[in-house]
Write a protein that holds these residues in place. Structure first.
Motif, PDB file in Angstrom:
ATOM      1  N   GLU A   1     -56.749 -59.524   2.593  1.00  0.00           N
ATOM      2  CA  GLU A   1     -58.077 -59.025   1.987  1.00  0.00           C
ATOM      3  C   GLU A   1     -58.369 -59.211   0.320  1.00  0.00           C
ATOM      4  N   LEU A   2     -56.971 -59.871   0.027  1.00  0.00           N
ATOM      5  CA  LEU A   2     -57.417 -60.340  -1.839  1.00  0.00           C
ATOM      6  C   LEU A   2     -57.333 -61.823  -1.671  1.00  0.00           C
ATOM      7  N   ASN A   3     -57.796 -62.532  -0.721  1.00  0.00           N
ATOM      8  CA  ASN A   3     -58.848 -63.743  -0.459  1.00  0.00           C
ATOM      9  C   ASN A   3     -57.463 -65.160  -1.032  1.00  0.00           C
ATOM     10  N   LEU A   4     -55.980 -64.562  -1.180  1.00  0.00           N
ATOM     11  CA  LEU A   4     -54.262 -65.336  -1.135  1.00  0.00           C
ATOM     12  C   LEU A   4     -54.480 -66.574   0.525  1.00  0.00           C
ATOM     13  N   PRO A   5     -54.608 -68.262  -0.692  1.00  0.00           N
ATOM     14  CA  PRO A   5     -54.801 -68.733   0.545  1.00  0.00           C
ATOM     15  C   PRO A   5     -53.441 -68.083   1.402  1.00  0.00           C
ATOM     16  N   ILE A   6     -52.468 -68.410   2.948  1.00  0.00           N
ATOM     17  CA  ILE A   6     -51.522 -68.876   3.475  1.00  0.00           C
ATOM     18  C   ILE A   6     -51.295 -69.439   4.143  1.00  0.00           C
ATOM     19  N   ARG A   7     -50.280 -69.632   4.567  1.00  0.00           N
ATOM     20  CA  ARG A   7     -49.966 -70.971   6.175  1.00  0.00           C
ATOM     21  C   ARG A   7     -48.955 -70.238   6.831  1.00  0.00           C
ATOM     22  N   GLY A   8     -49.172 -69.691   7.595  1.00  0.00           N
ATOM     23  CA  GLY A   8     -47.952 -69.121   8.236  1.00  0.00           C
ATOM     24  C   GLY A   8     -47.266 -69.655   9.518  1.00  0.00           C
TER      25      GLY A   8
ATOM     26  N   GLU B   1     -47.290 -70.108  -2.245  1.00  0.00           N
ATOM     27  CA  GLU B   1     -47.485 -70.694  -3.427  1.00  0.00           C
ATOM     28  C   GLU B   1     -47.840 -72.098  -3.106  1.00  0.00           C
ATOM     29  N   ASN B   2     -47.040 -72.391  -2.197  1.00  0.00           N
ATOM     30  CA  ASN B   2     -46.622 -73.844  -1.482  1.00  0.00           C
ATOM     31  C   ASN B   2     -48.116 -73.969  -0.697  1.00  0.00           C
ATOM     32  N   GLU B   3     -48.735 -73.043  -0.188  1.00  0.00           N
ATOM     33  CA  GLU B   3     -49.673 -73.860   0.945  1.00  0.00           C
ATOM     34  C   GLU B   3     -50.505 -74.721   0.918  1.00  0.00           C
ATOM     35  N   ALA B   4     -50.714 -75.127  -0.441  1.00  0.00           N
ATOM     36  CA  ALA B   4     -51.499 -75.955  -0.737  1.00  0.00           C
ATOM     37  C   ALA B   4     -50.955 -77.471  -0.304  1.00  0.00           C
ATOM     38  N   ARG B   5     -49.718 -77.168  -1.151  1.00  0.00           N
ATOM     39  CA  ARG B   5     -48.605 -78.785  -0.702  1.00  0.00           C
ATOM     40  C   ARG B   5     -48.742 -78.910   1.273  1.00  0.00           C
TER      41      ARG B   5
ATOM     42  N   SER C   1     -36.449 -82.904   3.319  1.00  0.00           N
ATOM     43  CA  SER C   1     -35.884 -83.867   2.050  1.00  0.00           C
ATOM     44  C   SER C   1     -37.469 -84.254   1.340  1.00  0.00           C
ATOM     45  N   ARG C   2     -38.566 -83.884   1.720  1.00  0.00           N
ATOM     46  CA  ARG C   2     -39.331 -84.229   0.331  1.00  0.00           C
ATOM     47  C   ARG C   2     -40.548 -83.026   0.509  1.00  0.00           C
TER      48      ARG C   2
ATOM     49  N   PRO D   1     -40.797 -72.852   3.376  1.00  0.00           N
ATOM     50  CA  PRO D   1     -41.109 -71.429   3.997  1.00  0.00           C
ATOM     51  C   PRO D   1     -41.291 -70.907   1.874  1.00  0.00           C
ATOM     52  N   ASP D   2     -42.035 -70.659   1.808  1.00  0.00           N
ATOM     53  CA  ASP D   2     -42.449 -69.481   0.332  1.00  0.00           C
ATOM     54  C   ASP D   2     -41.687 -67.908   0.482  1.00  0.00           C
ATOM     55  N   LEU D   3     -41.688 -67.996   1.666  1.00  0.00           N
ATOM     56  CA  LEU D   3     -41.546 -66.164   1.997  1.00  0.00           C
ATOM     57  C   LEU D   3     -40.867 -66.095   3.704  1.00  0.00           C
ATOM     58  N   ALA D   4     -39.533 -66.293   4.480  1.00  0.00           N
ATOM     59  CA  ALA D   4     -39.589 -65.333   5.272  1.00  0.00           C
ATOM     60  C   ALA D   4     -39.016 -63.446   5.608  1.00  0.00           C
ATOM     61  N   ILE D   5     -39.767 -64.034   6.878  1.00  0.00           N
ATOM     62  CA  ILE D   5     -39.568 -62.129   7.485  1.00  0.00           C
ATOM     63  C   ILE D   5     -37.742 -61.931   8.393  1.00  0.00           C
ATOM     64  N   GLU D   6     -37.634 -61.466   7.697  1.00  0.00           N
ATOM     65  CA  GLU D   6     -35.762 -61.635   8.929  1.00  0.00           C
ATOM     66  C   GLU D   6     -35.665 -59.763   8.921  1.00  0.00           C
TER      67      GLU D   6
END
Length: 219
Positions: A74-81, A105-109, A119-120, A124-129
């Motif tokens: 909805e906020l048009n924020l890119p993510i990769r799950g 935050e690092n989706e583009a990378r 190692s390079r 992940p920027d966010l984990a659900i536990e």
């Protein structure tokens, strides 16, 4: 030789068990067996906990994942799950699976990567536990060692957001670091209303709240 410790029902989850004296090589072999792909494994320096996620456990993980995905859409924020991908550090000899994990935050990378090498590449920027039962191996220290900036921790159906400090310690936060407009109180409000309707109607109501609360998202 590895030994099997069956944890007391009052202390650990009845749907899992703890293996002691497991080498890193054996852990990697067990992790790669196709029949084990649905088993969550947490390994830390010779100790291996194996768990089969319960319906209740997966329910909360699914709902939290859907809320994060709906909010960012909805906020048009890119993510990769990356779901319950395995994250390992062979040097410090630990590995684990999050219930859900995302790059924000690092989706583009990592957008173009078919394999991620910690190692390079960033973790992940966010984990659900989701902690439906007590576990033998605490995951927060392992997430901290990996450098995961944010963990959503669900205990007894209540979500808390933890963010990583510069001293590699997690502290509770009143808002998400990756999606700062999202607060745990809103996640919990919608989780509490889940049983009132079907999941499709429930996530639609969450989307409607996002559009009402953040009108800029509609554009």
């Amino acid at each position: 030789m590895a030994t099997i410790e069956k944890p007391p029902a009052a202390e650990f989850a009845p749907d899992g068990f703890l293996l002691r004296g497991i080498s890193w090589e054996l852990y990697e072999q067990l992790r790669e067996i196709r029949e084990n792909w649905g088993v969550r494994m947490t390994y830390d320096q010779g100790n291996l906990e194996m768990m089969s996620p319960s319906v209740g456990h997966e329910d909360f993980a699914q709902l939290l994942g859907r809320m994060l995905e709906a909010f960012t859409e909805e906020l048009n924020l890119p993510i990769r799950g990356l779901g319950a991908a395995t994250w390992k550090d062979p040097n410090r000899q630990f590995g684990l699976e999050a219930d859900r994990c995302y790059y924000v935050e690092n989706e583009a990378r990592v957008r173009h990567l078919k394999e991620i090498d910690l190692s390079r590449d960033p973790p992940p920027d966010l984990a659900i536990e989701v902690e439906a039962t007590r576990t033998a191996i605490g995951k927060l220290p392992l997430y901290a060692a990996l450098g995961v900036p944010e963990v959503w921790r669900c205990q007894q159906g209540v979500v808390s957001i933890y963010v990583l400090t510069s001293s590699r310690q997690y502290v509770p936060s009143e808002q998400s670091r990756n999606v700062p407009l999202l607060k745990p109180e809103e996640l919990n409000r919608f989780l509490q209303s889940r049983a009132e309707t079907d999941e499709t109607s429930w996530i639609r109501s969450f989307r409607a709240w996002v559009r009402e609360a953040f009108p800029a998202a509609e554009g």
